[in-house]
Design an enzyme around this catalytic site. Structure first.
Site: not given
Length: 372
Positions: A216, A273, A277
């Site tokens: 992340g 997380k 995508h």
């Protein structure tokens, strides 16, 4: 054989409505530009500093704007109120904006700088990134991109136009300021709602003794929040060297440089997380194969925790439209996409997982556990 045609014979009222709808869809970009203007002028922060509500004259004074701009600012605010970005008492369509009292709502609260709240993540840079010149130019190039016969794997319109992929080391060579804004914007976007996830999906962390949190932007924010709520979990953050070098120091987690495609530090659970995508289906399979290697069997509590937009109309048309726009954002600027449950199921199967469970749908996102 040509498909059978059905003649359209709109009524006068339908024609006029169609024209108004065409205006809206053709001019929606001006709402985005008005939002960008409000962010750059720090209007949400100014309203917050004025006690959460203000009149237009007081807002002009607080922003140190020329008084001659008051009526123009009123027109901007009228549009943003109508679009749901601010709230207002007394604003109406007859131009009496100077008498209105403008207030923050949950959306504009996210654009207030300096709020001390665990659930607040300043979203200024998400706005500035998504309406930046490079993003807009990539969107404007869509028709040209469709016409080109490009070799696979297909580059995104952004990469095709600008010559470098987005959110990559080479993005900095294109524009250092864009690279900074994108990194800040993605980090703000990714870390929003981690508190909600911890509160509403606490079972996914219960009983865990180790967790690898993968890649992340400024992932330590979310990882630290998890450790604060579940101090018995040993958490390792896997990230690229350039991200770890600039991330703030944090004693609560252990940061490790690495690459999702090669090796993932072993743990009872791996958490992705808002990561997948950005990647194609084929790349998602490769990443998840590495995740599967990093965790023990299901009987030993092994699992992969995935938090991603879960495409579908289950939250109503407005939320679904937001999801589809996020999918378009991915299509224009990356090689990734947003996915339906069926899309995820196929990817999990190809990556060698035996089962999955949608733990909860939170807003536009789904919290998914995937089992080896």
């Amino acid at each position: 054989m040509a498909a059978s045609s059905h003649a359209i014979a709109p009524t006068d009222a339908e024609l006029l409505q169609a024209q108004a709808d065409l205006w809206r869809h053709s001019l929606y970009y001006l709402t985005s530009m008005a939002l960008k203007c409000a962010v750059e002028l720090h209007i949400p922060t100014a309203i917050h500093n004025l006690g959460g509500a203000t009149t237009l004259p007081d807002l002009v004074t607080a922003l140190s704007l020329p008084k001659t701009k008051l009526p123009f600012l009123g027109r901007i605010m009228r549009l943003l109120v109508t679009s749901g970005i601010f709230a207002s008492d007394g604003a109406n369509g007859d131009g009496a904006a100077a008498e209105a009292v403008y207030r923050l709502n949950p959306l504009s609260w996210l654009l207030v700088e300096g709020v001390e709240s665990e659930d607040h993540t300043y979203q200024k840079y998400f706005v500035l990134a998504t309406v930046s010149q490079h993003y807009v130019d990539a969107g404007l190039s869509l028709a040209d991109w469709f016409r080109k016969d490009l070799p696979e794997p297909l580059p995104s319109p952004f990469e095709c136009l600008h010559g470098v992929p987005l959110a990559h080391e080479s993005t900095k060579l294109l524009d250092e300021e864009l690279d900074r804004i994108v990194e800040e914007g993605v980090a703000a976007h990714d870390n929003l709602a981690i508190g909600t996830i911890i509160r509403e999906c606490s079972d996914i962390f219960s009983g865990l003794h180790s967790l690898t949190y993968c890649c992340g932007r400024q992932g330590n924010i979310s990882a630290t929040a998890i450790i604060k709520a579940f101090p018995d979990i040993k958490c390792t953050v896997l990230n690229l060297p350039r991200v770890i070098e600039t991330a703030p120091a944090d004693d609560a987690v252990s940061s490790v440089t690495g690459d999702l495609f090669h090796t993932i530090p072993p743990a009872q659970a791996v958490m992705l997380k808002l990561v997948l995508h950005f990647w194609s289906d084929e790349d998602c399979v490769k990443i998840l194969e590495q995740c599967r290697k990093a965790i023990p069997s299901r009987e030993e509590g092994g699992k992969v925790i995935i938090i991603e937009i879960l495409l579908g109309p289950y939250m109503g048309p407005i939320m679904y439209e937001a999801q589809l726009l996020m999918d378009m954002l991915m299509m224009v600027n990356t090689r990734g996409r947003q996915r339906t449950e069926n899309d995820w199921r196929q990817i999990f199967t190809k990556a060698g997982f035996s089962d999955y469970k949608i733990v909860k749908k939170i807003g536009a996102r789904g919290v998914i556990e995937v089992y080896p």
